[in-house]
Every structure is written in structure tokens, then in C-alpha cells.
Design a protein around this motif. Structure first.
Motif, PDB file in Angstrom:
ATOM      1  N   CYS A 208      -8.345  -1.026  -5.750  1.00 22.81           N
ATOM      2  CA  CYS A 208      -8.916  -1.096  -4.481  1.00 22.81           C
ATOM      3  C   CYS A 208      -9.299  -2.732  -3.688  1.00 22.81           C
ATOM      4  O   CYS A 208      -9.474  -2.806  -2.902  1.00 22.81           O
TER       5      CYS A 208
ATOM      6  N   PHE B 101      -8.839  14.288  -9.385  1.00 23.27           N
ATOM      7  CA  PHE B 101      -8.075  14.649 -10.642  1.00 23.27           C
ATOM      8  C   PHE B 101      -9.372  15.001 -11.900  1.00 23.27           C
ATOM      9  O   PHE B 101      -8.405  15.534 -12.345  1.00 23.27           O
TER      10      PHE B 101
ATOM     11  N   LEU C  16      -7.481  18.611 -11.585  1.00 30.38           N
ATOM     12  CA  LEU C  16      -6.305  18.481 -12.211  1.00 30.38           C
ATOM     13  C   LEU C  16      -6.666  19.225 -13.252  1.00 30.38           C
ATOM     14  O   LEU C  16      -6.232  19.782 -14.051  1.00 30.38           O
TER      15      LEU C  16
ATOM     16  N   ILE D  95       1.040  -1.425   0.264  1.00 35.60           N
ATOM     17  CA  ILE D  95       0.324   0.197   0.294  1.00 35.60           C
ATOM     18  C   ILE D  95       1.005   1.222   0.054  1.00 35.60           C
ATOM     19  O   ILE D  95       0.541   2.233  -1.173  1.00 35.60           O
ATOM     20  N   VAL D  96       1.584   0.875   1.116  1.00 35.10           N
ATOM     21  CA  VAL D  96       3.570   2.465   0.731  1.00 35.10           C
ATOM     22  C   VAL D  96       3.120   2.686  -0.979  1.00 35.10           C
ATOM     23  O   VAL D  96       3.304   3.669  -0.467  1.00 35.10           O
TER      24      VAL D  96
ATOM     25  N   PHE E 262      -5.153   2.304   4.168  1.00 36.76           N
ATOM     26  CA  PHE E 262      -4.326   1.065   5.030  1.00 36.76           C
ATOM     27  C   PHE E 262      -5.335   1.281   6.244  1.00 36.76           C
ATOM     28  O   PHE E 262      -5.397   0.362   6.561  1.00 36.76           O
TER      29      PHE E 262
ATOM     30  N   PHE F 251       1.085  21.374 -13.680  1.00 40.31           N
ATOM     31  CA  PHE F 251       0.072  21.947 -14.629  1.00 40.31           C
ATOM     32  C   PHE F 251       0.813  23.864 -14.392  1.00 40.31           C
ATOM     33  O   PHE F 251      -0.022  24.633 -14.864  1.00 40.31           O
TER      34      PHE F 251
ATOM     35  N   TRP G  84      -9.922   6.878 -14.400  1.00 41.88           N
ATOM     36  CA  TRP G  84      -9.306   7.220 -12.946  1.00 41.88           C
ATOM     37  C   TRP G  84     -10.987   7.400 -12.370  1.00 41.88           C
ATOM     38  O   TRP G  84      -9.823   7.447 -11.028  1.00 41.88           O
TER      39      TRP G  84
ATOM     40  N   VAL H 282       0.099  12.791  -8.779  1.00 44.30           N
ATOM     41  CA  VAL H 282      -1.192  13.705  -8.061  1.00 44.30           C
ATOM     42  C   VAL H 282      -0.054  14.862  -8.036  1.00 44.30           C
ATOM     43  O   VAL H 282      -0.250  15.939  -8.256  1.00 44.30           O
TER      44      VAL H 282
ATOM     45  N   PHE I 253     -14.071   1.204   0.786  1.00 46.14           N
ATOM     46  CA  PHE I 253     -13.419   1.640  -0.278  1.00 46.14           C
ATOM     47  C   PHE I 253     -14.131   2.220  -1.387  1.00 46.14           C
ATOM     48  O   PHE I 253     -13.670   3.392  -2.120  1.00 46.14           O
TER      49      PHE I 253
ATOM     50  N   MET J 225      -7.363  22.178 -14.276  1.00 46.23           N
ATOM     51  CA  MET J 225      -6.198  23.041 -14.113  1.00 46.23           C
ATOM     52  C   MET J 225      -5.334  23.252 -15.500  1.00 46.23           C
ATOM     53  O   MET J 225      -4.993  24.155 -15.946  1.00 46.23           O
TER      54      MET J 225
ATOM     55  N   THR K 239      -5.283  14.764  -0.637  1.00 47.15           N
ATOM     56  CA  THR K 239      -4.630  13.722  -1.590  1.00 47.15           C
ATOM     57  C   THR K 239      -4.169  12.082  -0.078  1.00 47.15           C
ATOM     58  O   THR K 239      -4.472  11.481  -0.568  1.00 47.15           O
TER      59      THR K 239
ATOM     60  N   MET L 141      -5.114   8.371   0.839  1.00 42.83           N
ATOM     61  CA  MET L 141      -4.744   7.878   0.595  1.00 42.83           C
ATOM     62  C   MET L 141      -3.599   7.108   1.739  1.00 42.83           C
ATOM     63  O   MET L 141      -3.899   5.870   1.295  1.00 42.83           O
TER      64      MET L 141
ATOM     65  N   ILE M 206       0.673   7.237  -6.620  1.00 45.32           N
ATOM     66  CA  ILE M 206      -0.829   8.027  -6.644  1.00 45.32           C
ATOM     67  C   ILE M 206      -0.209   9.729  -6.298  1.00 45.32           C
ATOM     68  O   ILE M 206      -0.154  10.244  -7.278  1.00 45.32           O
ATOM     69  N   THR M 207       0.565   9.465  -5.217  1.00 44.58           N
ATOM     70  CA  THR M 207       0.145  10.503  -4.868  1.00 44.58           C
ATOM     71  C   THR M 207       1.383  11.904  -5.643  1.00 44.58           C
ATOM     72  O   THR M 207       0.967  12.517  -5.747  1.00 44.58           O
TER      73      THR M 207
ATOM     74  N   THR N  45       0.471   3.985  -2.994  1.00 42.45           N
ATOM     75  CA  THR N  45       0.032   5.278  -2.184  1.00 42.45           C
ATOM     76  C   THR N  45       0.744   6.340  -2.309  1.00 42.45           C
ATOM     77  O   THR N  45       1.028   7.440  -3.181  1.00 42.45           O
TER      78      THR N  45
ATOM     79  N   PRO O 272      -8.755   3.107  -9.867  1.00 43.49           N
ATOM     80  CA  PRO O 272      -8.695   3.573  -8.686  1.00 43.49           C
ATOM     81  C   PRO O 272      -9.907   2.409  -8.519  1.00 43.49           C
ATOM     82  O   PRO O 272      -9.252   1.429  -6.848  1.00 43.49           O
TER      83      PRO O 272
ATOM     84  N   ILE P  70     -13.701   5.718  -3.771  1.00 44.81           N
ATOM     85  CA  ILE P  70     -13.235   6.031  -5.697  1.00 44.81           C
ATOM     86  C   ILE P  70     -13.775   7.438  -5.929  1.00 44.81           C
ATOM     87  O   ILE P  70     -13.049   8.517  -6.697  1.00 44.81           O
TER      88      ILE P  70
ATOM     89  N   LEU Q  79       1.644  16.376 -11.428  1.00 38.77           N
ATOM     90  CA  LEU Q  79       0.629  16.765 -12.346  1.00 38.77           C
ATOM     91  C   LEU Q  79       0.462  18.530 -11.729  1.00 38.77           C
ATOM     92  O   LEU Q  79      -0.351  19.474 -12.191  1.00 38.77           O
ATOM     93  N   THR Q  80      -0.081  18.830 -10.413  1.00 41.74           N
ATOM     94  CA  THR Q  80      -0.177  19.975 -10.265  1.00 41.74           C
ATOM     95  C   THR Q  80       0.435  20.766  -9.559  1.00 41.74           C
ATOM     96  O   THR Q  80       0.600  21.912 -11.155  1.00 41.74           O
TER      97      THR Q  80
END
Ligand SMILES: [Cu+2]
Lengths: 342, 555
Positions: free
Chosen positions: A78, B347, B350, A26-27, B383, A44, A70, A37, B336, B353, B375, B379, A33-34, A30, A74, B340, A40-41
Motif C-alpha cells: 500500500c 487471509f 483461508l 497496480i493491475v 486503484f 484448500f 499478512w 487468494v 489504504f 479452511m 476480493t 483490490m 494477489i487475487t 492485484t 500489504p 489492511i 488457495l481457496t
């Protein structure tokens, strides 16, 4: 302050590596993904920073393939986490059948532990390495939580009922035992040690501290509390024979005083025996009158565990005699004149 | 004689400043104290909330400071154990019930809902004022409980500790929460009806700004969820005062029942705090990117989805209570499902932007911080929804870190972004951009410094609500406490430059950031007492920048 510091917790049980693998998975997911994100932030923000006050960007209302991906990606991630989580969880919660049994009672603010052979300890738990151990838990007052981070397990300890957890230690050493459910003033002092020993050391430790065994204590209580006056184990008995009832399915006739369908059965586990002693009317064994008195307030949680241990050990024909020093309760005396049984 | 002046010196000053604006507006049209205390104007009620919740925030923050100071060393040395327990209980109760829950809905929602939908006021202005006084009364009762000696149950009030064993002022506090709960219910009701009945001509549901969708979803949760906690606290009070067995097993009750009831409200309550923030993020990102929000409908529906799913995941707080493993699996899977729609929102922002024309004013900087922290908060939630890892992490500092990322990182930064974004509209003044950006940056850094180490602490096994702890946890606790001082600076700065700008700031025009929604395009800054000169008529979707080059540039 820096000497004791560790980045990773000790890994000292069979489930600990499994939990850590899942954790690592999971680490990684995540963090990726982080990072995406964040990239991209920032990307952009830089690429599309305002360059001209008069520029109005073209609108973008939606993009179906993008939105589906998207959502579905996910969902997939999940589901993987969920199923892997369930697999590890079932290993955490389902004890092997041959686990040795230990009892623990929580109270503000200590842990009292009883071994089957009769040893008792406070805020310490000695266990052998490499053998599955099941700890049955209850509380004398508020909710506590029995937590051993090095084993990656914890279980709430709830008054009025039994809960349990199991582990198999893999590494000798001393580990933290925490109460992790807030329980009042000295919650943070309700901590103890789990001492994992080699089998030989454990046997030695057992023989050193041995009081009489759990069940033996229970046998004494069984006469002292006059269970034996009714549960005589013979034909004239006023109460069901308790020999060998543990883990049997018992037919019952009433729940909380209400008549129920014929043939309904309950599973006689620790909780059922406990309930029968504290709330005899909760479930009445079929064919018997509910004359059993409640022992609520007359036995401590520890004594209760001893009586239960005794009933569990009780085999065919082992009900003790009603001895002279155990006079029968007045109510029963009238009906059945004092006679020796068995 | 009748017009005995209730105006104090401060109020005169306040009035003079507001009076510098030539036009009559909601701030300067009447200066008497009574005109504020008995106002039926949603904008003034919003400001009453702003002042009150800011005071509560300062109190809650001071308690957090005491907690972090105590945790600097493993031994208990700064506070006694009981004081520490009372401090974290008070911190939780104040921050959740008296700051976060009313923050965006009651302050920004009150100010903005009528403005954004082209209405003169909310549907029931008197009820709105009554809600404020309920909130005020609830706060007074809660503060009384603290002054009498405090409560040591934790904000979760778990039974039978709270119902039988605790010797603190549980009942007084429960009454305070009961009262403040009704404030929340009535505010939700008011907003729901306002959005249904008071939209101006042409403003169809799918032309509503996304902030309104967020507030609407929140209001539904407030209306449906809060009665459950009120009943639960009522039952707790009955057991504690009359000895009726409901939760205490010695009286024949079930302590786990309390947890089910408690979390049935308190999990959705997290969404009461976060949904409005998500709404603010959509507004700010659209305005500062000068672009329509990508996937408008999906974002609107995802707010509703989060609100609905929020009601069916409560038992994920209870995986270690010994609940049936099958129930645990169901609740894990359902949990979970909340991830979603939250992911979809991030997203879509984003994508909003992407290709925009992004400017970096203070609200946008706050939203960047919000995006990062929300985020991470989301995330780390994975866990905890995963059963295999939750058992180890439950009731440790990992949880503490996770929900602070969501509720401080997400909710508070969203609130700060919103407050900065609409400040020129609320006050008619501009705050210092320099100090604004600096505070956003410091808050972000201080926040991570404070709470990131707590994830590691939790994984190492440090239980939450510990007043003393084993030595091996000290290093990370020192980091965390150090970070808290930075965070405190980030929070305190706006308390200086924002009030300063209220009196001395540069005057703002009606639309300083080029916003596209009605409060920017159809009202003055600050708005007139009745909001609009004439009822606006809406003819297009929100965030309609394209094809309007001239209008935006003229600001
Ligand atoms: Cu405890």
C-alpha cells in the motif's frame, strides 16, 4: 459496433503514460494477489474436502509470524502504491509556470471556451501540441466535471469558484471531452471534442477566428461597468489602483465585515479578483472604505473572465480614461464633480 | 364478537403448514394477522423485514433491468433522458437505503442476535417493532415520491442541482430517507444495548460469535453516522423550500460542503452494508469447515477497526473537487488503512479452511462466490485510493463496477449465504440443495459477466450516469447487459425454491449443518416463541468443534 472498439484508451498527454504505468503496476499486483487468494481457496476446498462425516479437524487458533506477514506485506504494498500515486498526482495537478491559459465555463449542458487571443468556441477546444495548457474552469449553474480521458485528467467545475487543470498534449488528433459529474437531463450530451493541432495549424486556426482578444473585451467592460469611475489609478481615486495587482500580496483590513489583524495579506489570484467583484465586502483592501457595489447578477461568468483577463494585463499607468459615454454612478457624482482624469 | 377472525385464506394455509410441526414454535403459536402485525417477537419482526425488503429488492432490480436495456445501444431509445435519470436515481436509493442497509442487520440481525447470545428477545421489543414501522413508513413515502414523478438527482443528491435546479420530488424523497434513517438509528441502538446487557451467563465478549461482532460494529456506525445524513437532508430541504443559502453559491452557500457532509455518512454506510456480510462469512466458513475461526480476536477487532477507519476516509470521494492536494494525500493514505483489516479477514478465513473438513452445501458455495467478488472489489479499491489513478477513474464506470463488486458481490452474496445458512432455523424446512447450488453458481457467473466489462469501460473513459454514449463503448455495454439477464435468473431462482421449501420442504432438525453456536445447539428449528427452554450457560469459546466428535456426528 466492433469497428470502433478499442481495449486501451488513447494516450495523448504527457501524464497519460505515467498514469498508465502506475495503472499497470497496480493491475499486476492485484492480479497476483487475487490469483493467490483464488488458488488457495480452491486448493484448500479440494484438499480439505469432507472425506469422513466423523472426522473433526484439529483446531488452529493463530500463528503470529503468519499474521504479522499478512499484515506488514500489504502495508508495504500500500505504501508503494500511495507514494507512486502521490508522485503521479502532483504531476497531474501542478501546472508548469509557463502554461498558456484558456478559460472554460460549464453550464447545463454545454462547454463555453475562451482563448486568450479572443477566440470562443462551444463544445470544442483547440490546443497546440507540445505546449502546456492550463484551463481555468467555472460553472454558471450546477457542478460539472471537465474530463478528457485521452489525457487521463479531470476536474470538477464548481459554481461560485474557479478550479483549474492542465495538460500538455503529445499527439495530434481529436479526443473526447466529457462532462463526468451528473448535471441533469442532458448530462450525457454535455460532451465535446479536444482538437490537438500542430503549432503551425494552431496559429493558422487562431488567426482565422480571431475576434478581439479576451483582455480587449475586458477593457470595454471595465469602462462600461464603470469600474473606472472609482479605480481611476490616480491620487484622488476612491478605490485602490488595480495596475499590476495580479499575483501580488494585498493587505486587507476586514473579512465579511469583521475587522482583522493588521498586516494580514491575501494573494491576488483569479479567485480573489472574482470575489472582489462579486462580494466586495468579503475582503476589504486595507485603507479603503468598502463602497464598491456588488456586481453579482450584473456580469455573466464569461464577462467576469474577460474583466479578470484585463486586470491581469493591466500594467503601470494603463488605466483607461473615464470617457464621456461613461457617466459616473449617481452616488459618486455628488461627491466628486464630473472631471476628466488622466 | 371480539375475536372477529382477521385470518385470510392465505394466512390459514400458512398457519396449517407451520402447524404441521408438532411442537409449538414462533411461527405456529398464534395465526392471526394482528399477531404478526403487532408482534413484539424479534423473530417475527425479522420476517416482516424479510418480506418488505424482498419487495423493495424486486423493484430496485426491475429498475436495474430498465437501465441495462437502455444501455444496450449508444442512442437513447428505450427511455427518455429524464426517465433514465429517474430510473438510476430510484435504483440507487431503493437498493441502498431500502434493501442493503436493512438487509443483514434488520432481517438476519433481528432473527439471530437474541438467539446467538442466549437472550429471549432484544432489549427493547416495542422499539424494535416501532423501527420496523418507521422503515415501512419511510418506504411508503419514498414510493410516493416515485409515483408522483420520481427524483432525478442521483442517489447522491449533489447540490446545487438538488437544492435549486432539479424540478423533481426531492423533498418528498428526502423526507422518506429521513424517516427510514431513524429506523436504522433505533435498530442500531437496540442491538448495541442488547449485546451489552442481554448476553446469557458465561457468554463473555470474546465468546461471542463473530456475526455478533459484525452486527455490533455495524450498529455503532448506524448510530453515529445516520444522524449526519439526516441533518444534511434537513439542510437540503431548508435551502430548497425556504431559499436559505447553505449549499447554493448564488445564495452564499458552499456546494462542496454538502459533499463533505453527505460522504461523512455515506462512506461509513458502505461498511453498514459490508460488515454484517463479513460476519456471516466467518460463521459459514467455521461451520462448513468444522473448525474454529483462525485469529478470532483479530477478526473481531478488524471489524471494529473497519468501522472506525470508515469514518475518516470520506473525502476520497472528492479528490477531483479541487480540494487541497495535501488533504487529498492524507485521505488517500487513510483510505489504504481500510484495506489492511479487510485483507487480514480474507487471509484468516483461508487459514480457517486450511486443514478443515469442508463440505459444499449451498451457503458455503455462496461464500466462495462472496470471497471471489469481495476480493476483486477490494483490490479494485486500491486503484481508487491511489491518487494518480483515481483522477482518471473517478466518476467513470470503473467506480460503478468497483462498488457493485463490494455491495452486490460482497454484501448481497453474504446476505444470500446467511439466508440459506439460517433458513432451516428460520422456517424449520430444508430447501433443495440442487437449486440452491445452481442459483449460487449462476449468480456468480452472471455477476462477473455484468460488472467485469465495466472496469474496462471505466478505464476507457466512459462516464457514469450517461444515458447516451459514444459508439466505441457499445461492445462492452452489450456484454454487461447480457450478463445482467444471467444475473437476474440467479436472483429469481431463490424466490421460487425458498418459498416452496417453506411450505413443502423437508423438515429440518435443530442443527442440520452441525453449527456450533447457541441458535443451533440450544433451540429447536424453528425456535419456540421464547427461544430457549431454559437460559443457556456458555462455558467455552465459539466454534469449539474439537473434542466433540460424537455431538456433531449425530445429526
Ligand atoms: Cu455536466
Amino acid at each position: 459496433m466492433f469497428e470502433e472498439f478499442k481495449w486501451l484508451p488513447e494516450q495523448a498527454s504527457t501524464v497519460a503514460p505515467e498514469v498508465d504505468m502506475l495503472m499497470l503496476f497496480i493491475v499486476v499486483v492485484t492480479v497476483v494477489i487475487t490469483a493467490v487468494v483464488a488458488a488457495l481457496t480452491l486448493g484448500f476446498a479440494i484438499a480439505f474436502r469432507r472425506k469422513s462425516e466423523s472426522y473433526i479437524p484439529a483446531p488452529w487458533f493463530g500463528n503470529i509470524p503468519l499474521e504479522i506477514s499478512w499484515t506488514l506485506i500489504p502495508v508495504g504494498i500500500c505504501l508503494v502504491m500511495f507514494s507512486w500515486g502521490v508522485k503521479v498526482y502532483s504531476n497531474i495537478v501542478i501546472p508548469p509556470a509557463d502554461a498558456m491559459e484558456i478559460y472554460a465555463v460549464g453550464r447545463q449542458w454545454m462547454w463555453k471556451i475562451q482563448h486568450p487571443e479572443g477566440q470562443r468556441e462551444i463544445n470544442a477546444l483547440h490546443v497546440p501540441i507540445g505546449r502546456p495548457v492550463k484551463v481555468t474552469l467555472t460553472s454558471e449553474d450546477v457542478i460539472h466535471c471537465f474530463s478528457i480521458p485521452a489525457f487521463r485528467i479531470k476536474q470538477d467545475v464548481v459554481p461560485g469558484r474557479y478550479s483549474s487543470l492542465w495538460f500538455q498534449a503529445t499527439k495530434a488528433g481529436t479526443y473526447q471531452l466529457f462532462c463526468s459529474e451528473y448535471c441533469g437531463t442532458e448530462h450525457s450530451r454535455m460532451i465535446g471534442k479536444v482538437i490537438v493541432m500542430e503549432e503551425a495549424d494552431y496559429q493558422k486556426w487562431l488567426s482565422e477566428g480571431a475576434e478581439s482578444g479576451q483582455a480587449l473585451q475586458g477593457r470595454k467592460l471595465y469602462t462600461k461597468l464603470q469600474c473606472v469611475t472609482c479605480h481611476t489609478g490616480n491620487a484622488e481615486a476612491k478605490a485602490p489602483n488595480l495596475e499590476g495587482i495580479y499575483r501580488k500580496h494585498i493587505p486587507i483590513s476586514h473579512i465579511d465585515g469583521v475587522k482583522i489583524k493588521d498586516g494580514t495579506k491575501v494573494f491576488a489570484d483569479d479567485s480573489y479578483i472574482r470575489e472582489s467583484i462579486l462580494y466586495p465586502n468579503a475582503k476589504v483592501a486595507a485603507g479603503w472604505e468598502s463602497i464598491m457595489p456588488t456586481y453579482q447578477g450584473l456580469v455573466t461568468e464569461e464577462e467576469l473572465l474577460q474583466v479578470i483577463a484585463y486586470i491581469k494585463s493591466l500594467n503601470q499607468g494603463q488605466t483607461p480614461p473615464r470617457t464621456e459615454e461613461t457617466p459616473t454612478p449617481a452616488t459618486i457624482q455628488n461627491k466628486s464633480p464630473n472631471k476628466e482624469v488622466n | 364478537m371480539a375475536s372477529v377472525s382477521l385470518e385470510s385464506e392465505t394466512f390459514k394455509k400458512f398457519a396449517d403448514v407451520a402447524g404441521r410441526d408438532n411442537d409449538v414454535n414462533y411461527l405456529n403459536h398464534d395465526h392471526s394477522i394482528t399477531s404478526w402485525l403487532f408482534t413484539l417477537d424479534h423473530k417475527r419482526i425479522g420476517l416482516l423485514y424479510l418480506v418488505t425488503i424482498t419487495l423493495m429488492f424486486l423493484l430496485g432490480g426491475a429498475l436495474a433491468g430498465a437501465i441495462r436495456l437502455e444501455l444496450l445501444t449508444p442512442k437513447g431509445d428505450f427511455l427518455t433522458a429524464d426517465t433514465y435519470n429517474k430510473a438510476f436515481t430510484a435504483h440507487g436509493i431503493i437498493m441502498l437505503f431500502f434493501f442493503l442497509i436493512p438487509s443483514i442487520p434488520a432481517v438476519l440481525g433481528n432473527f439471530l442476535v437474541p438467539l446467538m447470545i442466549g437472550a429471549k428477545d432484544v432489549a427493547f421489543p416495542r422499539l424494535n417493532l416501532f423501527s420496523y414501522y418507521l422503515y415501512f413508513a419511510g418506504s411508503v413515502i419514498a414510493l410516493t415520491a416515485l409515483l408522483l414523478g420520481g427524483v432525478d438527482t442521483g442517489w447522491t443528491f449533489y447540490t446545487p442541482f438538488s437544492s435549486t435546479y432539479s424540478n423533481s420530488y426531492v423533498i418528498v424523497m428526502a423526507v422518506g430517507l429521513f424517516v427510514v434513517g431513524f429506523s436504522s438509528i433505533l435498530t442500531g441502538l437496540n442491538f448495541i444495548i442488547t449485546v451489552h446487557r442481554m448476553r446469557c451467563p458465561g457468554l463473555t465478549w470474546f465468546r461471542l460469535p463473530l456475526f455478533i461482532w459484525g452486527i455490533y460494529a455495524t450498529s455503532v456506525v448506524q448510530l453515529l453516522g445516520t444522524p449526519v445524513i439526516a441533518v444534511t437532508l434537513g439542510l437540503l430541504g431548508v435551502e430548497r423550500t425556504l431559499g436559505v443559502g447553505i449549499f447554493d453559491p448564488r445564495l452564499g452557500g458552499d456546494p462542496i460542503l454538502f459533499q463533505h457532509l453527505f460522504w461523512f455518512y455515506s462512506h461509513p454506510a458502505v461498511y453498514i452494508m459490508i460488515l454484517p456480510s463479513l460476519g456471516v462469512a466467518s460463521e459459514v466458513i467455521a461451520t462448513f469447515s468444522r473448525k474454529n475461526v483462525f485469529g478470532y480476536h483479530i477478526i473481531a477487532f478488524s471489524s471494529i477497526a473497519i468501522a472506525v477507519f470508515g469514518f475518516i476516509v470520506w473525502a476520497h470521494h472528492m479528490f477531483t473537487t479541487g480540494m487541497s492536494p495535501y488533504a487529498a494525500m492524507v485521505f488517500s493514505l487513510l483510505t489504504f488503512s481500510v484495506a489492511i483489516p479487510s485483507g487480514i479477514k480474507v487471509f484468516s478465513w483461508l487459514a480457517t479452511m486450511y486443514g478443515g473438513s469442508i463440505s459444499f452445501d449451498t451457503p458455503m458455495i455462496y461464500i466462495f462466490g462472496f470471497l471471489g467478488l469481495f476480493t476483486i472489489g477490494g483490490m479494485t479499491g486500491l486503484f481508487l485510493s491511489t491518487l494518480g489513478t483515481d483522477i482518471h477513474l473517478h466518476d467513470t464506470y470503473f467506480i460503478v463496477a468497483h462498488f457493485h463488486y463490494i455491495m452486490v458481490g460482497g454484501a448481497v452474496l453474504g446476505y444470500m449465504a446467511g439466508l440459506h445458512y439460517w433458513w432451516p432455523k428460520i422456517t424449520g424446512r430444508l430447501y433443495s440443495e440442487f437449486w440452491g447450488k445452481l442459483s449460487a453458481g449462476i449468480t456468480f457467473i452472471g455477476f462477473n459477466f455484468t460488472f467485469f466489462p465495466q472496469f474496462i469501460l471505466g478505464y476507457l473513459g466512459m462516464p457514469r450516469r450517461y444515458y447516451e454514449y459514444p459508439d466505441e463503448f457499445q461492445v462492452l455495454n452489450v456484454f454487461s447487459s447480457a450478463g445482467a439477464t444471467i444475473l437476474a435468473i440467479g436472483y429469481l431462482m431463490p424466490l421460487v425454491y425458498m418459498p416452496y421449501s417453506f411450505f413443502f420442504g423437508e423438515k429440518a432438525n435443530s442443527n442440520p449443518y452441525g453449527g456450533s453456536t447457541l441458535e443451533w445447539t440450544n433451540t429447536t428449528s424453528p425456535p419456540s416463541p421464547h427461544n430457549f427452554e431454559k437460559t443457556p450457560v456458555v462455558t467455552e469459546e465459539p466454534y469449539h468443534y474439537h473434542g466433540k466428535e460424537a455431538a456433531v456426528v449425530s445429526h
